[in-house]
Design a protein around this motif. Structure first.
Motif, PDB file in Angstrom:
ATOM      1  N   GLY A  68       0.841  -1.208   0.000  1.00 25.06           N
ATOM      2  CA  GLY A  68       0.000   0.000   0.000  1.00 25.06           C
ATOM      3  C   GLY A  68       0.871   1.251   0.000  1.00 25.06           C
ATOM      4  N   GLU A  69       0.245   2.379  -0.378  1.00 27.06           N
ATOM      5  CA  GLU A  69       1.044   3.618  -0.402  1.00 27.06           C
ATOM      6  C   GLU A  69       1.189   4.109   1.029  1.00 27.06           C
ATOM      7  OE1 GLU A  69      -1.548   6.170  -2.685  1.00 27.06           O
ATOM      8  OE2 GLU A  69      -2.107   4.338  -3.740  1.00 27.06           O
ATOM      9  N   ALA A  70       2.332   3.815   1.630  1.00 26.28           N
ATOM     10  CA  ALA A  70       2.523   4.184   3.038  1.00 26.28           C
ATOM     11  C   ALA A  70       2.651   5.693   3.192  1.00 26.28           C
ATOM     12  CB  ALA A  70       3.764   3.508   3.585  1.00 26.28           C
ATOM     13  N   GLY A 212     -12.442   4.543  12.077  1.00 19.11           N
ATOM     14  CA  GLY A 212     -11.120   5.161  11.984  1.00 19.11           C
ATOM     15  C   GLY A 212     -10.562   5.492  13.362  1.00 19.11           C
ATOM     16  N   LEU A 213     -11.397   6.059  14.239  1.00 18.75           N
ATOM     17  CA  LEU A 213     -10.920   6.420  15.585  1.00 18.75           C
ATOM     18  C   LEU A 213     -10.447   5.176  16.339  1.00 18.75           C
ATOM     19  CD1 LEU A 213     -13.720   8.988  16.605  1.00 18.75           C
ATOM     20  CD2 LEU A 213     -11.316   9.527  16.119  1.00 18.75           C
ATOM     21  N   GLY A 218      -5.445   9.422  12.540  1.00 23.59           N
ATOM     22  CA  GLY A 218      -5.115  10.786  12.967  1.00 23.59           C
ATOM     23  C   GLY A 218      -6.107  11.768  12.361  1.00 23.59           C
ATOM     24  N   GLU A 219      -5.874  13.052  12.654  1.00 20.81           N
ATOM     25  CA  GLU A 219      -6.819  14.096  12.228  1.00 20.81           C
ATOM     26  C   GLU A 219      -7.075  14.105  10.719  1.00 20.81           C
ATOM     27  OE1 GLU A 219      -6.423  18.460  13.144  1.00 20.81           O
ATOM     28  OE2 GLU A 219      -6.026  17.583  15.124  1.00 20.81           O
ATOM     29  N   THR A 220      -5.994  13.986   9.946  1.00 20.43           N
ATOM     30  CA  THR A 220      -6.141  14.057   8.488  1.00 20.43           C
ATOM     31  C   THR A 220      -6.913  12.847   7.976  1.00 20.43           C
ATOM     32  OG1 THR A 220      -3.952  15.022   8.531  1.00 20.43           O
ATOM     33  CG2 THR A 220      -4.818  14.452   6.369  1.00 20.43           C
ATOM     34  N   GLU A 221      -6.599  11.683   8.562  1.00 24.28           N
ATOM     35  CA  GLU A 221      -7.308  10.475   8.132  1.00 24.28           C
ATOM     36  C   GLU A 221      -8.792  10.550   8.503  1.00 24.28           C
ATOM     37  OE1 GLU A 221      -3.592   7.369   8.598  1.00 24.28           O
ATOM     38  OE2 GLU A 221      -4.464   8.351  10.339  1.00 24.28           O
ATOM     39  N   VAL A 222      -9.070  11.092   9.681  1.00 26.03           N
ATOM     40  CA  VAL A 222     -10.476  11.244  10.085  1.00 26.03           C
ATOM     41  C   VAL A 222     -11.199  12.160   9.092  1.00 26.03           C
ATOM     42  CG1 VAL A 222     -11.987  12.292  11.833  1.00 26.03           C
ATOM     43  CG2 VAL A 222     -10.205  10.705  12.536  1.00 26.03           C
ATOM     44  N   ALA A 223     -10.530  13.251   8.704  1.00 27.09           N
ATOM     45  CA  ALA A 223     -11.158  14.189   7.757  1.00 27.09           C
ATOM     46  C   ALA A 223     -11.421  13.495   6.420  1.00 27.09           C
ATOM     47  CB  ALA A 223     -10.266  15.407   7.565  1.00 27.09           C
ATOM     48  N   THR A 224     -10.484  12.647   6.005  1.00 32.06           N
ATOM     49  CA  THR A 224     -10.658  11.920   4.744  1.00 32.06           C
ATOM     50  C   THR A 224     -11.839  10.952   4.843  1.00 32.06           C
ATOM     51  OG1 THR A 224      -8.300  12.077   4.303  1.00 32.06           O
ATOM     52  CG2 THR A 224      -9.492  10.345   3.145  1.00 32.06           C
ATOM     53  N   LEU A 225     -11.910  10.239   5.967  1.00 32.29           N
ATOM     54  CA  LEU A 225     -13.017   9.286   6.150  1.00 32.29           C
ATOM     55  C   LEU A 225     -14.357  10.028   6.185  1.00 32.29           C
ATOM     56  CD1 LEU A 225     -11.338   6.936   8.774  1.00 32.29           C
ATOM     57  CD2 LEU A 225     -12.030   6.296   6.441  1.00 32.29           C
ATOM     58  N   ARG A 226     -14.354  11.201   6.796  1.00 33.55           N
ATOM     59  CA  ARG A 226     -15.592  11.997   6.867  1.00 33.55           C
ATOM     60  C   ARG A 226     -16.053  12.415   5.465  1.00 33.55           C
ATOM     61  NH1 ARG A 226     -17.621  13.608  11.252  1.00 33.55           N
ATOM     62  NH2 ARG A 226     -15.844  13.799  12.640  1.00 33.55           N
ATOM     63  N   PHE A 291     -10.524   7.523  -0.781  1.00 32.64           N
ATOM     64  CA  PHE A 291      -9.748   6.438  -0.166  1.00 32.64           C
ATOM     65  C   PHE A 291      -8.299   6.394  -0.657  1.00 32.64           C
ATOM     66  CE2 PHE A 291     -13.967   3.978   0.259  1.00 32.64           C
ATOM     67  CZ  PHE A 291     -14.218   4.571   1.482  1.00 32.64           C
ATOM     68  N   THR A 292      -8.057   6.941  -1.844  1.00 34.68           N
ATOM     69  CA  THR A 292      -6.680   6.859  -2.344  1.00 34.68           C
ATOM     70  C   THR A 292      -5.714   7.624  -1.430  1.00 34.68           C
ATOM     71  OG1 THR A 292      -7.013   8.737  -3.789  1.00 34.68           O
ATOM     72  CG2 THR A 292      -7.272   6.560  -4.801  1.00 34.68           C
ATOM     73  N   ASN A 293      -6.252   8.561  -0.633  1.00 37.13           N
ATOM     74  CA  ASN A 293      -5.390   9.306   0.292  1.00 37.13           C
ATOM     75  C   ASN A 293      -5.055   8.533   1.560  1.00 37.13           C
ATOM     76  OD1 ASN A 293      -5.525  11.526  -1.377  1.00 37.13           O
ATOM     77  ND2 ASN A 293      -7.411  12.247  -0.422  1.00 37.13           N
ATOM     78  N   LEU A 294      -5.610   7.328   1.694  1.00 35.72           N
ATOM     79  CA  LEU A 294      -5.393   6.592   2.945  1.00 35.72           C
ATOM     80  C   LEU A 294      -4.400   5.469   2.753  1.00 35.72           C
ATOM     81  CD1 LEU A 294      -9.106   6.193   4.077  1.00 35.72           C
ATOM     82  CD2 LEU A 294      -7.404   7.627   5.192  1.00 35.72           C
ATOM     83  N   TYR A 295      -3.671   5.156   3.805  1.00 31.86           N
ATOM     84  CA  TYR A 295      -2.804   3.991   3.778  1.00 31.86           C
ATOM     85  C   TYR A 295      -3.630   2.790   4.230  1.00 31.86           C
ATOM     86  CZ  TYR A 295       0.441   0.471   5.251  1.00 31.86           C
ATOM     87  OH  TYR A 295       1.088  -0.722   5.399  1.00 31.86           O
ATOM     88  N   GLY A 296      -3.327   1.611   3.690  1.00 28.28           N
ATOM     89  CA  GLY A 296      -3.880   0.398   4.304  1.00 28.28           C
ATOM     90  C   GLY A 296      -4.768  -0.410   3.410  1.00 28.28           C
ATOM     91  N   ASN A 297      -5.661  -1.146   4.039  1.00 32.24           N
ATOM     92  CA  ASN A 297      -6.507  -2.097   3.332  1.00 32.24           C
ATOM     93  C   ASN A 297      -7.687  -1.386   2.672  1.00 32.24           C
ATOM     94  OD1 ASN A 297      -7.773  -4.404   2.451  1.00 32.24           O
ATOM     95  ND2 ASN A 297      -8.707  -4.834   4.426  1.00 32.24           N
TER      96      ASN A 297
END
Ligand code: GRG
Length: 313
Positions: A68-70, A212-213, A218-226, A291-297
């Protein structure tokens, strides 16, 4: 990734969680607990709790893609893996809250419906007072599950997220404006968007954010999920409007064609079927793009969104 198998695995975890974390039907008063379980066990797609699980395990799950894109350091991933909490109680909380909203939405004073999840609605099966109390109890139980199953700072963040999504500015506010709009039968596109964003997207957004929590976002990932949840919620509701106009009651497990019969302003009424499909598709594409901005599955979440974008129920 074998998407159907992975989805089946997540849904099975939700079903076991519902059984484990909701009081048994014979708990006193048995009529109330039987009614709570009746609506929960009637089924449903379990979209929201599956989103909780998928988002919680984005960074730590067993199917984490090694290539994944770490965007976060390896040490941070190890840290998240060692700290992740069990996402099942939160997934159950979200499904309890969603089911309360369906029970109350079906009541005679609201949508007055006879069928939900392929079964008689709660007030038809039991009575209005029992349905009202079963909804109240599921709503309250959702918050108890969060308070009881997570350490204090995480519990507070989860309670805040769910309370905001389900409260007067979002889910309940969206429902209020929906009822007001029905009386006018000429809601504006802006009013319709408010209703969709709050009645539908709020809980979908909260499911991703809560997951996500739990997974240590983190904050940026939460914003992306939102952001992803907002688009997914809009797409989900537009498709709901399309299915109400085009699918049959047996397939939906709830009464079809209600919107047109009530003269209700929906996406379909404002834009027609074809344009509604293309707007829904646009939101699904935006969801996957987030989702492309997130790392992982991300593969599972992407495939889930894809499946929801061409759902037939
Ligand atoms: C009563 C506070 C209160 C709110 C009611 C949920 C709701 C708000 C109204 C139900 C009608 C409706 C069209 C809501 C939009 C959200 C939606 C499409 C709910 C149905 O969700 P699904 O399709 O249901 O995921 P299942 O049964 O699969 O869980």
């Amino acid at each position: 990734m074998d998407f159907p198998a992975e989805l089946k695995r997540h849904v099975a975890r939700v079903e076991r969680g519902l059984d484990q974390f909701v009081p048994r039907a014979d708990t006193r008063p048995a009529r109330l607990h039987t009614a709570m379980r009746y609506s929960l066990e009637a089924g449903g797609k379990r979209l929201r709790p599956v989103l909780v699980l998928a988002a919680a395990e984005l960074f730590t799950g067993p199917t984490l893609e090694p290539d994944g894109e770490a965007t976060i350091p390896k040490s941070e991933i190890e840290n998240r893996k060692s700290q992740i909490q069990n996402p099942i109680p939160a997934a159950v909380a979200v499904e309890c809250l969603h089911t309360y909203s369906l029970i109350h939405d079906d009541l005679p004073c609201m949508d007055n419906d006879d069928l939900r999840r392929g079964r008689p609605t709660s007030h038809k099966q039991f009575d209005e007072a029992t349905a009202l109390l079963a909804g109240d109890a599921l709503l309250t139980h959702a918050f108890a599950l969060l308070a009881e199953n997570y350490p204090a700072p995480l519990a507070a963040a989860l309670v805040r997220e769910l309370a905001n999504a389900a409260g007067s500015r979002r889910l309940i506010g969206g429902q209020m404006e929906d009822l007001l709009a029905e009386k006018k039968s000429d809601a504006t596109p802006e009013e319709l968007e408010f209703i969709h964003l709050n009645k539908t997207a709020a809980m979908i957004e909260a499911s991703l954010v809560m997951g996500g929590l739990i997974g240590g976002a983190g904050e940026t990932e939460v914003a992306t999920l939102r952001q992803a949840g907002r688009h997914l919620g809009l797409s989900f509701q537009i498709i709901d409007d399309i299915l109400d106009a085009t699918a049959d009651t047996a397939t939906l497990g709830k009464t079809a064609g209600k919107d047109a019969k009530a003269g209700k302003t929906t996406f379909v009424k404002l834009h027609g079927i074809e344009a509604s499909w293309s707007i829904a598709t646009k939101h699904s594409v935006e969801t996957r793009a987030s989702f492309t901005n997130l790392y992982g599955n991300k593969a599972f979440l992407g495939a889930l969104v894809e499946m929801m974008s061409c759902r037939s129920r």
